[in-house]
Design an enzyme around this catalytic site. Sequence first.
Site, PDB file in Angstrom:
ATOM      1  N   PRO A  71      62.750  23.416  24.474  1.00 32.21           N
ATOM      2  CA  PRO A  71      64.068  22.801  24.575  1.00 32.21           C
ATOM      3  C   PRO A  71      65.166  23.732  25.091  1.00 32.21           C
ATOM      4  CG  PRO A  71      63.415  23.095  22.278  1.00 32.21           C
ATOM      5  CD  PRO A  71      62.208  23.362  23.109  1.00 32.21           C
ATOM      6  N   ASN A  72      65.991  23.155  25.926  1.00 33.40           N
ATOM      7  CA  ASN A  72      67.192  23.780  26.492  1.00 33.40           C
ATOM      8  C   ASN A  72      66.913  24.829  27.566  1.00 33.40           C
ATOM      9  OD1 ASN A  72      69.134  22.296  24.915  1.00 33.40           O
ATOM     10  ND2 ASN A  72      68.423  23.485  23.159  1.00 33.40           N
ATOM     11  N   ARG A 121      74.520  28.568  31.526  1.00 35.04           N
ATOM     12  CA  ARG A 121      75.334  28.969  30.381  1.00 35.04           C
ATOM     13  C   ARG A 121      74.753  30.205  29.720  1.00 35.04           C
ATOM     14  NH1 ARG A 121      75.422  22.992  28.090  1.00 35.04           N
ATOM     15  NH2 ARG A 121      75.445  22.309  30.236  1.00 35.04           N
ATOM     16  N   TYR A 133      70.784  35.042  28.211  1.00 38.10           N
ATOM     17  CA  TYR A 133      69.574  34.587  28.903  1.00 38.10           C
ATOM     18  C   TYR A 133      69.526  34.953  30.391  1.00 38.10           C
ATOM     19  CZ  TYR A 133      69.028  31.932  24.601  1.00 38.10           C
ATOM     20  OH  TYR A 133      68.887  31.583  23.286  1.00 38.10           O
ATOM     21  N   ASN A 191      56.881  29.693  25.993  1.00 38.56           N
ATOM     22  CA  ASN A 191      58.209  29.962  25.438  1.00 38.56           C
ATOM     23  C   ASN A 191      58.647  28.648  24.823  1.00 38.56           C
ATOM     24  OD1 ASN A 191      60.817  30.458  24.731  1.00 38.56           O
ATOM     25  ND2 ASN A 191      61.452  31.302  26.718  1.00 38.56           N
ATOM     26  N   ALA A 194      63.587  26.960  20.689  1.00 42.91           N
ATOM     27  CA  ALA A 194      63.894  26.891  19.252  1.00 42.91           C
ATOM     28  C   ALA A 194      62.719  26.380  18.423  1.00 42.91           C
ATOM     29  CB  ALA A 194      65.125  26.009  19.027  1.00 42.91           C
ATOM     30  N   HIS A 240      60.623  28.627  16.041  1.00 45.28           N
ATOM     31  CA  HIS A 240      61.006  28.972  14.665  1.00 45.28           C
ATOM     32  C   HIS A 240      60.824  27.816  13.694  1.00 45.28           C
ATOM     33  CE1 HIS A 240      62.705  32.129  17.069  1.00 45.28           C
ATOM     34  NE2 HIS A 240      63.556  31.296  17.651  1.00 45.28           N
ATOM     35  N   ASP A 294      49.680  24.291  15.234  1.00 44.49           N
ATOM     36  CA  ASP A 294      48.387  23.642  15.000  1.00 44.49           C
ATOM     37  C   ASP A 294      47.703  23.275  16.324  1.00 44.49           C
ATOM     38  OD1 ASP A 294      48.584  23.865  12.270  1.00 44.49           O
ATOM     39  OD2 ASP A 294      49.268  21.814  11.938  1.00 44.49           O
ATOM     40  N   GLU A 330      52.831  34.473  23.922  1.00 40.49           N
ATOM     41  CA  GLU A 330      54.166  33.978  23.578  1.00 40.49           C
ATOM     42  C   GLU A 330      55.212  34.826  24.302  1.00 40.49           C
ATOM     43  OE1 GLU A 330      54.845  34.108  19.371  1.00 40.49           O
ATOM     44  OE2 GLU A 330      56.953  33.491  19.561  1.00 40.49           O
ATOM     45  N   HIS A 340      59.526  35.339  25.136  1.00 41.78           N
ATOM     46  CA  HIS A 340      60.942  34.992  24.948  1.00 41.78           C
ATOM     47  C   HIS A 340      61.782  35.847  25.879  1.00 41.78           C
ATOM     48  CE1 HIS A 340      60.003  32.488  21.573  1.00 41.78           C
ATOM     49  NE2 HIS A 340      59.174  33.442  21.172  1.00 41.78           N
ATOM     50  N   ARG A 346      68.607  39.573  17.295  1.00 37.70           N
ATOM     51  CA  ARG A 346      69.421  38.363  17.135  1.00 37.70           C
ATOM     52  C   ARG A 346      69.430  37.911  15.662  1.00 37.70           C
ATOM     53  NH1 ARG A 346      68.338  34.134  21.700  1.00 37.70           N
ATOM     54  NH2 ARG A 346      70.412  33.531  21.016  1.00 37.70           N
ATOM     55  N   ARG A 373      65.752  33.811  13.850  1.00 36.51           N
ATOM     56  CA  ARG A 373      64.925  33.918  15.063  1.00 36.51           C
ATOM     57  C   ARG A 373      63.825  34.971  14.907  1.00 36.51           C
ATOM     58  NH1 ARG A 373      67.952  30.910  18.979  1.00 36.51           N
ATOM     59  NH2 ARG A 373      70.158  31.053  18.516  1.00 36.51           N
TER      60      ARG A 373
HETATM   61  O1  CA2 Z   1      64.797  34.067  24.122  1.00 37.82           O
HETATM   62  C1  CA2 Z   1      64.165  33.024  24.307  1.00 37.82           C
HETATM   63  O2  CA2 Z   1      63.477  32.830  25.304  1.00 37.82           O
HETATM   64  C2  CA2 Z   1      64.287  31.877  23.294  1.00 37.82           C
HETATM   65  O3  CA2 Z   1      63.019  31.237  23.204  1.00 37.82           O
HETATM   66  C3  CA2 Z   1      65.326  30.920  23.850  1.00 37.82           C
HETATM   67  C4  CA2 Z   1      65.641  29.755  22.907  1.00 37.82           C
HETATM   68  C5  CA2 Z   1      65.987  30.274  21.512  1.00 37.82           C
HETATM   69  O4  CA2 Z   1      66.152  29.189  20.619  1.00 37.82           O
HETATM   70  C6  CA2 Z   1      64.897  31.197  20.970  1.00 37.82           C
HETATM   71  O5  CA2 Z   1      65.301  31.675  19.705  1.00 37.82           O
HETATM   72  C7  CA2 Z   1      64.670  32.366  21.908  1.00 37.82           C
HETATM   73  C8  CA2 Z   1      66.853  28.957  23.420  1.00 37.82           C
HETATM   74  C9  CA2 Z   1      66.727  28.477  24.821  1.00 37.82           C
HETATM   75  C10 CA2 Z   1      68.065  27.963  25.232  1.00 37.82           C
HETATM   76  O6  CA2 Z   1      68.274  28.335  26.572  1.00 37.82           O
HETATM   77  C11 CA2 Z   1      69.538  28.227  27.057  1.00 37.82           C
HETATM   78  C12 CA2 Z   1      69.734  28.735  28.304  1.00 37.82           C
HETATM   79  C13 CA2 Z   1      70.979  28.683  28.868  1.00 37.82           C
HETATM   80  C14 CA2 Z   1      72.031  28.097  28.188  1.00 37.82           C
HETATM   81  C15 CA2 Z   1      71.827  27.583  26.936  1.00 37.82           C
HETATM   82  C16 CA2 Z   1      70.573  27.638  26.357  1.00 37.82           C
END
Ligand code: CA2
Length: 152
Positions: free
Chosen positions: A13-14, A21, A26, A77, A80, A83, A90, A101, A103, A110, A114
């Site tokens: 997700p995201n 952003r 990121y 990857n 979220a 976590h 599974d 894995e 990230h 962080r 996380r």
């Molecule tokens: O560091 C990573 O790759 C994460 O998997 C990214 C996840 C975060 O929940 C993990 O703890 C670590 C979040 C991805 C959200 O990506 C965005 C990218 C740009 C703007 C907003 C969110």
Amino acid sequence: MPQSPCILILNGPNLNLLGTREPEVYGRDTLADVEALCQARAEHHGLLIDFRQSNREGDLVDWVQEARGRCSGIVVNAGAYTHTSVALLDALLAVQLPAVEVHLSNLFKREEFRHHSYISQAAIGLICGFGKDGYAYALDALASCLGCKEEA
Ligand code: CA2
């Protein structure tokens, strides 16, 4: 000629928002940039990739299940869901494929929530904190695990 091994690359997700952003966390690369890097690295190792992103946990679980018999390894990857998702853990345990894995950010620099990953229990290893290069390192690790020959 036998077909090249295929690696499923899953993004949770995201991650579709990459490059739009929070560049301080990121980076400025988009998910399309990450896919292009993976494509180049996979070619170097003689691998094929199937690169996917979803905001839905069930899609990720379905795709892991479908990888059985179709793919030789997984780069994940889970965003979220890393976590929170016992379902994804599974699925990864069930398919018994080598999984790495990844990230983008260093989880351990962080927030505390996380620091724990459900996915890690099903992974041969974890790469975090190297931005998009982490995906290339994950493919290197899988190629080595699968005994792929590098192309000059
Ligand atoms: O560091 C990573 O790759 C994460 O998997 C990214 C996840 C975060 O929940 C993990 O703890 C670590 C979040 C991805 C959200 O990506 C965005 C990218 C740009 C703007 C907003 C969110």
